[in-house]
Design an enzyme around this catalytic site. Structure first.
Site, PDB file in Angstrom:
ATOM      1  N   CYS A  12      40.980  29.126  46.011  1.00 45.81           N
ATOM      2  CA  CYS A  12      40.966  30.304  46.881  1.00 45.81           C
ATOM      3  C   CYS A  12      39.514  30.526  47.320  1.00 45.81           C
ATOM      4  O   CYS A  12      38.588  29.889  46.793  1.00 45.81           O
ATOM      5  CB  CYS A  12      41.492  31.534  46.136  1.00 45.81           C
ATOM      6  N   HIS A  40      39.378  28.270  35.739  1.00 44.49           N
ATOM      7  CA  HIS A  40      40.434  27.840  34.811  1.00 44.49           C
ATOM      8  C   HIS A  40      40.885  26.419  35.112  1.00 44.49           C
ATOM      9  O   HIS A  40      42.056  26.180  35.419  1.00 44.49           O
ATOM     10  CB  HIS A  40      41.630  28.800  34.891  1.00 44.49           C
ATOM     11  N   HIS A  72      35.839  36.396  38.794  1.00 45.76           N
ATOM     12  CA  HIS A  72      36.551  37.642  38.480  1.00 45.76           C
ATOM     13  C   HIS A  72      35.647  38.703  37.834  1.00 45.76           C
ATOM     14  O   HIS A  72      36.127  39.747  37.407  1.00 45.76           O
ATOM     15  CB  HIS A  72      37.846  37.396  37.703  1.00 45.76           C
ATOM     16  N   HIS A 122      43.144  41.295  30.846  1.00 46.75           N
ATOM     17  CA  HIS A 122      42.529  40.312  31.751  1.00 46.75           C
ATOM     18  C   HIS A 122      41.058  40.671  32.024  1.00 46.75           C
ATOM     19  O   HIS A 122      40.749  41.842  32.281  1.00 46.75           O
ATOM     20  CB  HIS A 122      43.309  40.268  33.065  1.00 46.75           C
ATOM     21  N   GLU A 124      39.199  40.386  34.559  1.00 49.86           N
ATOM     22  CA  GLU A 124      38.943  41.083  35.829  1.00 49.86           C
ATOM     23  C   GLU A 124      39.244  42.579  35.679  1.00 49.86           C
ATOM     24  O   GLU A 124      38.489  43.435  36.155  1.00 49.86           O
ATOM     25  CB  GLU A 124      39.805  40.490  36.953  1.00 49.86           C
ATOM     26  N   THR A 160      43.327  42.218  41.603  1.00 47.13           N
ATOM     27  CA  THR A 160      43.451  41.532  42.896  1.00 47.13           C
ATOM     28  C   THR A 160      44.642  40.583  42.985  1.00 47.13           C
ATOM     29  O   THR A 160      45.130  40.309  44.073  1.00 47.13           O
ATOM     30  CB  THR A 160      42.170  40.711  43.188  1.00 47.13           C
ATOM     31  N   CYS A 188      44.418  40.882  46.737  1.00 51.90           N
ATOM     32  CA  CYS A 188      43.947  39.813  47.619  1.00 51.90           C
ATOM     33  C   CYS A 188      45.162  38.938  47.892  1.00 51.90           C
ATOM     34  O   CYS A 188      45.992  38.739  47.012  1.00 51.90           O
ATOM     35  CB  CYS A 188      42.852  39.063  46.876  1.00 51.90           C
ATOM     36  N   SER A 216      45.710  28.342  33.340  1.00 45.77           N
ATOM     37  CA  SER A 216      45.643  29.129  34.567  1.00 45.77           C
ATOM     38  C   SER A 216      46.960  29.860  34.784  1.00 45.77           C
ATOM     39  O   SER A 216      47.997  29.240  35.060  1.00 45.77           O
ATOM     40  CB  SER A 216      45.342  28.199  35.756  1.00 45.77           C
ATOM     41  N   ASN A 218      47.909  31.737  37.213  1.00 44.50           N
ATOM     42  CA  ASN A 218      48.481  31.664  38.565  1.00 44.50           C
ATOM     43  C   ASN A 218      49.161  30.315  38.793  1.00 44.50           C
ATOM     44  O   ASN A 218      50.161  30.231  39.496  1.00 44.50           O
ATOM     45  CB  ASN A 218      47.431  32.032  39.631  1.00 44.50           C
TER      46      ASN A 218
HETATM   47  S1  SF4 Z   1      40.159  38.035  44.457  1.00 45.72           S
HETATM   48 FE1  SF4 Z   1      41.399  36.522  45.522  1.00 45.72          FE
HETATM   49  S2  SF4 Z   1      39.930  35.199  46.587  1.00 45.72           S
HETATM   50 FE2  SF4 Z   1      38.813  36.369  45.025  1.00 45.72          FE
HETATM   51  S3  SF4 Z   1      38.793  35.026  43.226  1.00 45.72           S
HETATM   52 FE3  SF4 Z   1      40.533  36.404  42.986  1.00 45.72          FE
HETATM   53  S4  SF4 Z   1      42.261  35.270  43.890  1.00 45.72           S
HETATM   54 FE4  SF4 Z   1      40.388  34.263  44.591  1.00 45.72          FE
END
Ligand code: SF4
Length: 276
Positions: A12, A40, A72, A122, A124, A160, A188, A216, A218
């Site tokens: 990304c 990751h 993150h 997490h 983030e 996000t 995001c 990971s 995701n």
């Molecule tokens: S916010 Fe979106 S673009 Fe930014 S690192 Fe996370 S997934 Fe990737």
């Protein structure tokens, strides 16, 4: 055998930016370390190590002259410690994460209770949470949101990578808890774009390959979604894991990769598939 490759497969924006910043910065410092694995992907972390970018897990353990912050982000306390350490700081926090941190600070100051939709454990979310100064609660789902107290003012943001559906449902619950709700949609679209495309491809193929770190979340979710379409799906990290027996009688295979999967791993898989 036809290969349907997802256009969105792989890095990304934030991860691409963080790795580029690491490769650029390594030439400017005698020893650059990342605070935690930069992404990751064990193979990419190894590649970064090969370029001299080592991982350290806390600021106190760093022995290089520069540290890079992951996409993150980190907590406000960690950021303060980083700057106080006397080392150079390369801040590769994704701008979308920085935006969520800023909204957390603003809403917690002005909007009574701040609700963060996300996974409390997490990194983030821990980072975003640390920028809040007032009352704050993290909720992962509607059930947890129903337990929030009634309050005069409320603000709401999201991790996000949350799904818009979950965020929307929780916003609906929060509307029953207050008459003054301020919302910032901090999601995001990198995750949803990858998921929607993976589902669309999985519906057109007999076999799906999803490439990315086993660590990971995701990437694992992409594989789950493909399986939910009824398509046989293999989650793999490298081309070496490919078993030719998977492709007996298969005319069409789909290929996607998580947001932290480097292009070189995707290319290796394609090369291997073409050689079958
Ligand atoms: S916010 Fe979106 S673009 Fe930014 S690192 Fe996370 S997934 Fe990737």
């Amino acid at each position: 055998m036809e290969i349907l490759l997802a256009k969105s497969a792989g890095f990304c924006f934030g991860v691409k930016r963080a790795t580029q910043m690491a490769f650029d910065a390594v030439n400017h410092y005698s020893s650059l370390q990342s605070l935690g694995p930069l992404i990751h992907s064990p193979q990419m972390v190894k590649k970064l190590e090969d370029h001299g970018i080592r991982v350290c897990h806390q600021v106190e353990d760093a022995d290089g002259d520069a540290l890079i912050v992951r996409s993150h982000g980190v907590t406000a306390t960690e950021m303060t410690a980083l700057h106080a350490s006397g080392k150079a700081v390369v801040d590769a926090t994704c701008p979308f994460v920085t935006r969520a941190q800023k909204h957390a600070a603003e809403l917690s100051r002005d909007a009574g209770l701040l609700v963060i939709v996300g996974e409390a454990h997490h990194p983030e979310v821990k980072g975003i949470l640390s920028y809040a100064t007032g009352d704050v609660q993290v909720v992962a789902n509607v059930e947890q949101a129903r337990k929030l107290p009634q309050c005069r003012k409320m603000g709401i943001i999201a991790q996000t990578t949350q799904s818009l559906d979950n965020f929307r449902e929780i916003v609906g619950v929060c509307l029953e808890k207050t008459r003054d709700l301020k919302i910032y949609n901090t999601i995001c679209d990198a995750t949803s774009v990858r998921q929607e495309e993976a589902v669309a491809i999985a519906r057109q193929v007999e076999l799906m390959l999803v490439v990315g770190g086993y660590n990971s979340a995701n990437t694992r979710r992409l594989a789950e979604l493909c399986r939910e379409q009824g398509t046989t799906t293999h989650h793999l990290e490298t081309a070496a894991e490919i078993d030719p027996a998977w492709f007996a009688g298969i005319d069409r295979v789909g290929l996607t990769a998580g947001a932290s999967t480097p292009q070189f791993l995707i290319d290796e898989i394609i090369t291997r598939l073409r050689a079958l």
